[in-house]
Design a protein around this motif. Sequence first.
Motif, PDB file in Angstrom:
ATOM      1  N   ALA A  35       1.166  -4.452  -8.937  1.00 42.14           N
ATOM      2  CA  ALA A  35       1.383  -3.136  -8.317  1.00 42.14           C
ATOM      3  C   ALA A  35       1.569  -2.054  -9.381  1.00 42.14           C
ATOM      4  O   ALA A  35       1.626  -2.330 -10.583  1.00 42.14           O
ATOM      5  N   GLU A  36       1.642  -0.826  -8.904  1.00 37.47           N
ATOM      6  CA  GLU A  36       1.876   0.315  -9.791  1.00 37.47           C
ATOM      7  C   GLU A  36       3.270   0.187 -10.428  1.00 37.47           C
ATOM      8  O   GLU A  36       4.225  -0.287  -9.785  1.00 37.47           O
ATOM      9  N   PRO A  37       3.434   0.576 -11.697  1.00 35.67           N
ATOM     10  CA  PRO A  37       4.769   0.511 -12.309  1.00 35.67           C
ATOM     11  C   PRO A  37       5.739   1.448 -11.601  1.00 35.67           C
ATOM     12  O   PRO A  37       5.356   2.522 -11.129  1.00 35.67           O
ATOM     13  N   PHE A  38       6.977   1.025 -11.538  1.00 35.33           N
ATOM     14  CA  PHE A  38       7.988   1.843 -10.868  1.00 35.33           C
ATOM     15  C   PHE A  38       8.228   3.122 -11.693  1.00 35.33           C
ATOM     16  O   PHE A  38       8.408   3.060 -12.902  1.00 35.33           O
ATOM     17  N   PRO A  39       8.187   4.303 -11.056  1.00 31.41           N
ATOM     18  CA  PRO A  39       8.335   5.571 -11.808  1.00 31.41           C
ATOM     19  C   PRO A  39       9.653   5.629 -12.567  1.00 31.41           C
ATOM     20  O   PRO A  39      10.693   5.172 -12.100  1.00 31.41           O
ATOM     21  N   ASP A  40       9.570   6.218 -13.771  1.00 28.05           N
ATOM     22  CA  ASP A  40      10.748   6.399 -14.617  1.00 28.05           C
ATOM     23  C   ASP A  40      11.371   7.759 -14.298  1.00 28.05           C
ATOM     24  O   ASP A  40      11.101   8.780 -14.941  1.00 28.05           O
ATOM     25  N   PHE A  41      12.202   7.774 -13.272  1.00 24.04           N
ATOM     26  CA  PHE A  41      12.790   9.030 -12.816  1.00 24.04           C
ATOM     27  C   PHE A  41      13.857   9.506 -13.810  1.00 24.04           C
ATOM     28  O   PHE A  41      14.583   8.698 -14.380  1.00 24.04           O
ATOM     29  N   PRO A  42      13.972  10.825 -14.017  1.00 24.59           N
ATOM     30  CA  PRO A  42      15.037  11.350 -14.891  1.00 24.59           C
ATOM     31  C   PRO A  42      16.401  11.197 -14.235  1.00 24.59           C
ATOM     32  O   PRO A  42      16.505  11.007 -13.021  1.00 24.59           O
ATOM     33  N   GLU A  43      17.415  11.274 -15.067  1.00 23.67           N
ATOM     34  CA  GLU A  43      18.772  11.176 -14.554  1.00 23.67           C
ATOM     35  C   GLU A  43      19.073  12.382 -13.657  1.00 23.67           C
ATOM     36  O   GLU A  43      18.689  13.513 -13.970  1.00 23.67           O
ATOM     37  N   SER A  97      14.447  10.119   0.338  1.00 21.85           N
ATOM     38  CA  SER A  97      13.992   9.128   1.308  1.00 21.85           C
ATOM     39  C   SER A  97      12.829   8.297   0.756  1.00 21.85           C
ATOM     40  O   SER A  97      12.755   7.074   0.954  1.00 21.85           O
ATOM     41  N   GLU A  98      11.910   8.965   0.016  1.00 15.90           N
ATOM     42  CA  GLU A  98      10.775   8.240  -0.543  1.00 15.90           C
ATOM     43  C   GLU A  98      11.209   7.320  -1.695  1.00 15.90           C
ATOM     44  O   GLU A  98      10.688   6.196  -1.829  1.00 15.90           O
ATOM     45  N   VAL A  99      12.167   7.781  -2.507  1.00 20.22           N
ATOM     46  CA  VAL A  99      12.662   6.933  -3.594  1.00 20.22           C
ATOM     47  C   VAL A  99      13.381   5.703  -3.041  1.00 20.22           C
ATOM     48  O   VAL A  99      13.209   4.577  -3.526  1.00 20.22           O
ATOM     49  N   ASP A 100      14.201   5.896  -1.996  1.00 22.43           N
ATOM     50  CA  ASP A 100      14.882   4.760  -1.376  1.00 22.43           C
ATOM     51  C   ASP A 100      13.884   3.769  -0.798  1.00 22.43           C
ATOM     52  O   ASP A 100      14.067   2.545  -0.890  1.00 22.43           O
ATOM     53  N   ARG A 101      12.802   4.286  -0.197  1.00 18.96           N
ATOM     54  CA  ARG A 101      11.782   3.405   0.371  1.00 18.96           C
ATOM     55  C   ARG A 101      11.098   2.586  -0.730  1.00 18.96           C
ATOM     56  O   ARG A 101      10.854   1.390  -0.579  1.00 18.96           O
ATOM     57  N   ALA A 115       0.833  -1.210   0.000  1.00 14.00           N
ATOM     58  CA  ALA A 115       0.000   0.000   0.000  1.00 14.00           C
ATOM     59  C   ALA A 115       0.869   1.263   0.000  1.00 14.00           C
ATOM     60  O   ALA A 115       0.586   2.235  -0.705  1.00 14.00           O
ATOM     61  N   GLN A 116       1.927   1.226   0.801  1.00 10.52           N
ATOM     62  CA  GLN A 116       2.830   2.388   0.839  1.00 10.52           C
ATOM     63  C   GLN A 116       3.518   2.580  -0.511  1.00 10.52           C
ATOM     64  O   GLN A 116       3.659   3.712  -1.008  1.00 10.52           O
ATOM     65  N   TYR A 117       3.983   1.503  -1.144  1.00  7.40           N
ATOM     66  CA  TYR A 117       4.637   1.598  -2.449  1.00  7.40           C
ATOM     67  C   TYR A 117       3.686   2.157  -3.497  1.00  7.40           C
ATOM     68  O   TYR A 117       4.052   3.032  -4.293  1.00  7.40           O
ATOM     69  N   ASN A 118       2.412   1.624  -3.529  1.00  6.88           N
ATOM     70  CA  ASN A 118       1.439   2.092  -4.521  1.00  6.88           C
ATOM     71  C   ASN A 118       1.165   3.588  -4.371  1.00  6.88           C
ATOM     72  O   ASN A 118       1.020   4.317  -5.351  1.00  6.88           O
ATOM     73  N   THR A 119       1.073   4.052  -3.129  1.00 15.51           N
ATOM     74  CA  THR A 119       0.807   5.485  -2.894  1.00 15.51           C
ATOM     75  C   THR A 119       1.936   6.354  -3.442  1.00 15.51           C
ATOM     76  O   THR A 119       1.711   7.344  -4.149  1.00 15.51           O
ATOM     77  N   LEU A 120       3.178   5.970  -3.112  1.00 13.09           N
ATOM     78  CA  LEU A 120       4.316   6.768  -3.582  1.00 13.09           C
ATOM     79  C   LEU A 120       4.471   6.673  -5.097  1.00 13.09           C
ATOM     80  O   LEU A 120       4.794   7.665  -5.771  1.00 13.09           O
ATOM     81  N   ALA A 121       4.254   5.465  -5.672  1.00 12.60           N
ATOM     82  CA  ALA A 121       4.392   5.303  -7.119  1.00 12.60           C
ATOM     83  C   ALA A 121       3.347   6.118  -7.863  1.00 12.60           C
ATOM     84  O   ALA A 121       3.644   6.740  -8.897  1.00 12.60           O
ATOM     85  N   LYS A 122       2.089   6.125  -7.375  1.00 10.23           N
ATOM     86  CA  LYS A 122       1.039   6.936  -8.008  1.00 10.23           C
ATOM     87  C   LYS A 122       1.400   8.416  -7.966  1.00 10.23           C
ATOM     88  O   LYS A 122       1.212   9.162  -8.934  1.00 10.23           O
ATOM     89  N   LYS A 123       1.914   8.835  -6.819  1.00  6.43           N
ATOM     90  CA  LYS A 123       2.253  10.257  -6.648  1.00  6.43           C
ATOM     91  C   LYS A 123       3.303  10.699  -7.674  1.00  6.43           C
ATOM     92  O   LYS A 123       3.135  11.705  -8.371  1.00  6.43           O
ATOM     93  N   TYR A 124       4.394   9.915  -7.812  1.00  6.25           N
ATOM     94  CA  TYR A 124       5.466  10.326  -8.710  1.00  6.25           C
ATOM     95  C   TYR A 124       5.132  10.082 -10.176  1.00  6.25           C
ATOM     96  O   TYR A 124       5.587  10.814 -11.054  1.00  6.25           O
ATOM     97  N   ASN A 125       4.333   9.049 -10.470  1.00  2.00           N
ATOM     98  CA  ASN A 125       3.895   8.846 -11.858  1.00  2.00           C
ATOM     99  C   ASN A 125       3.022   9.999 -12.329  1.00  2.00           C
ATOM    100  O   ASN A 125       3.080  10.425 -13.477  1.00  2.00           O
ATOM    101  N   ALA A 126       2.157  10.511 -11.404  1.00  3.92           N
ATOM    102  CA  ALA A 126       1.311  11.663 -11.749  1.00  3.92           C
ATOM    103  C   ALA A 126       2.170  12.909 -11.985  1.00  3.92           C
ATOM    104  O   ALA A 126       1.903  13.711 -12.879  1.00  3.92           O
ATOM    105  N   MET A 127       3.215  13.097 -11.165  1.00  2.47           N
ATOM    106  CA  MET A 127       4.100  14.253 -11.341  1.00  2.47           C
ATOM    107  C   MET A 127       4.864  14.170 -12.659  1.00  2.47           C
ATOM    108  O   MET A 127       5.002  15.157 -13.385  1.00  2.47           O
TER     109      MET A 127
END
Length: 586
Positions: A415-423, A395-399, A371-383
């Motif tokens: 689960a939600e796909p892992f966000p594709d963070f920029p370099e 800290s949230e990315v490490d978690r 549940a914690q992972y899905n919440t953070l993944a949704k948040k960053y995927n939306a951003m």
Amino acid sequence: MLVYLVKSIACMAAFLVFYRLMLEKENMHTFKRFYLLGALIASFIIPSVVFVEYIEPISSSALEIPLSYSTTDTIVSEQPTDMDVINWPVLFGWVYVIGLLFFGFRFFKHLVHILRRIQNNTKLKENSSIKVLIQEQIPPHTFFKYIFLNRKKFETNGIPKAVLTHEETHAKQYHSVDVLLAEFLQVLFWFNPFLYLFKKSIKLNHEFLADSAVLKTEKNTYNYQNTLLSYLSQESFEKHQSIGMANAFNYSSIKKRFKIMKTKTSKKAVVLRSILVLSLVALLLYGFSEKKAIQKERTMPKEQENRVRTTPERVSKHKAVPDQMQAITSEESRILETMYEKVPKKESANDESFPKHPEKMQDGATQGQIAQYNTLAKKYNAMLSKKGNIRIKKSEVDRMEYIYNVMSDTQKANAEPFPDFPEPPEPPLPPVDKINKVEQKLLELEKKRTDRETLIKEEETKMMEQELLLIQNEVEIKELEEIKELEESEGLEELEESTHQEEIGMIEGKVKKEQAKIPAPPAPPKPKSPLDHAIEMAKQGATFYYKGKKITSDQAIKILKNDKDLSMDIVKKNGNAPVVKIDTHF
């Protein structure tokens, strides 16, 4: 930055409250002027002061290394809120820029208004001030050395002498400098309400200073107060308001000014309030400055240092150890290694309290972790789906990475796909590298300069060698001529004489070739004509005389153009402007 601004506003509030309670009603106006300016500047300096304290390192014997730890973390809300999506720093930045543009435009508008009044109206210079006579019915006001007065009243002597003395005091004591400083800070920190109160107190204290100067010449305080009441008109003041950044002779705070005129402050009161000001500054420094503790480096015996070098390889295998346990000292790492070796292998293989590999610690993640992972993944995927700047918390990315590694393949698929963070951006160049680059550049420039000097010295050496060769050839020619004369006197045959002539011709040809190699000296510069000299002297502010009669520089240039046979005599004494005399001969 936000913490700094809050501390600065708090310091300003403390200084202002102290001024209103302890200083404003006292007759010590010069002290109050410097207090207000100093408090205004100190409010921006105190929060940036840092006191560094060096502390001793913690002894390893006092540490307790836990055998287990919990990977459970606080579960955040499953659904991202609108507050998380809004980029607050960018929003506040735009609000600040809009306010800065508005107050900056207002500041320059008032300044241009005053400059236009000075330029478009009659000016009368008297003593150290300049009176600007204006047609409008406005109260007298001052900006630096310019005093703005109504022209009709001034010409008919309708302005009392005390009022003129009052405004001349503003000009002599440069009160406009204080007001301009407050106005400029108000443009930069327009959101600070205490700046407006500071500016009001500064301008009121200027009125106290001007009133005090008038009362030194006007002994009767009652007459001066009657002059103020009879001269000032609230209706006229509201209709023709003066510019806010000028020191205006107006109706505001007249009651406070009358009270201050009758107040006397003793020397003991001045000393006491000075001590209280110092105590206030010390208190604000203690309360709003920053304290930074730096741990001293701890030295260790050589044997212990050698033993520590082998420890990180074994301790680094425990990737599940939290970050605060990984930053350990050499003695702590030795204790941790010893404790790990004492744990039985069968128990440590399945024991969650000290796992070797977090991804094999359990069969998949727990429901709370998912549940914690899905919440953070949704948040960053939306951003990331929206264009613009985003704020990523490490800290949230490490978690998320930790939970994603723990999850099974089935859980990862659901689960939600892992966000594709920029370099991440490249780190800034360390100061040491910058210094090295500067030093390298300086070395290159020094090498170029050395090479250039070496080349110049080589050219000079070649020139000297050619000159020596010419001198040697000339000596040989002289010797041969002497031999010829001697042979002629002894009556040698013509054949031998012709042989010597050929040798002399060969040497002379060699000398001419060597002389041809030497570059010809540059031609001397063409001397300046008297007309050019006259133009140059005119630029230096010279005084011209033609046949003993003083003339202007334009007349001198015209005469020299018409008659080019004239001569000039130029005299300069003690750094003064030159004197130029023009005549047919000297």
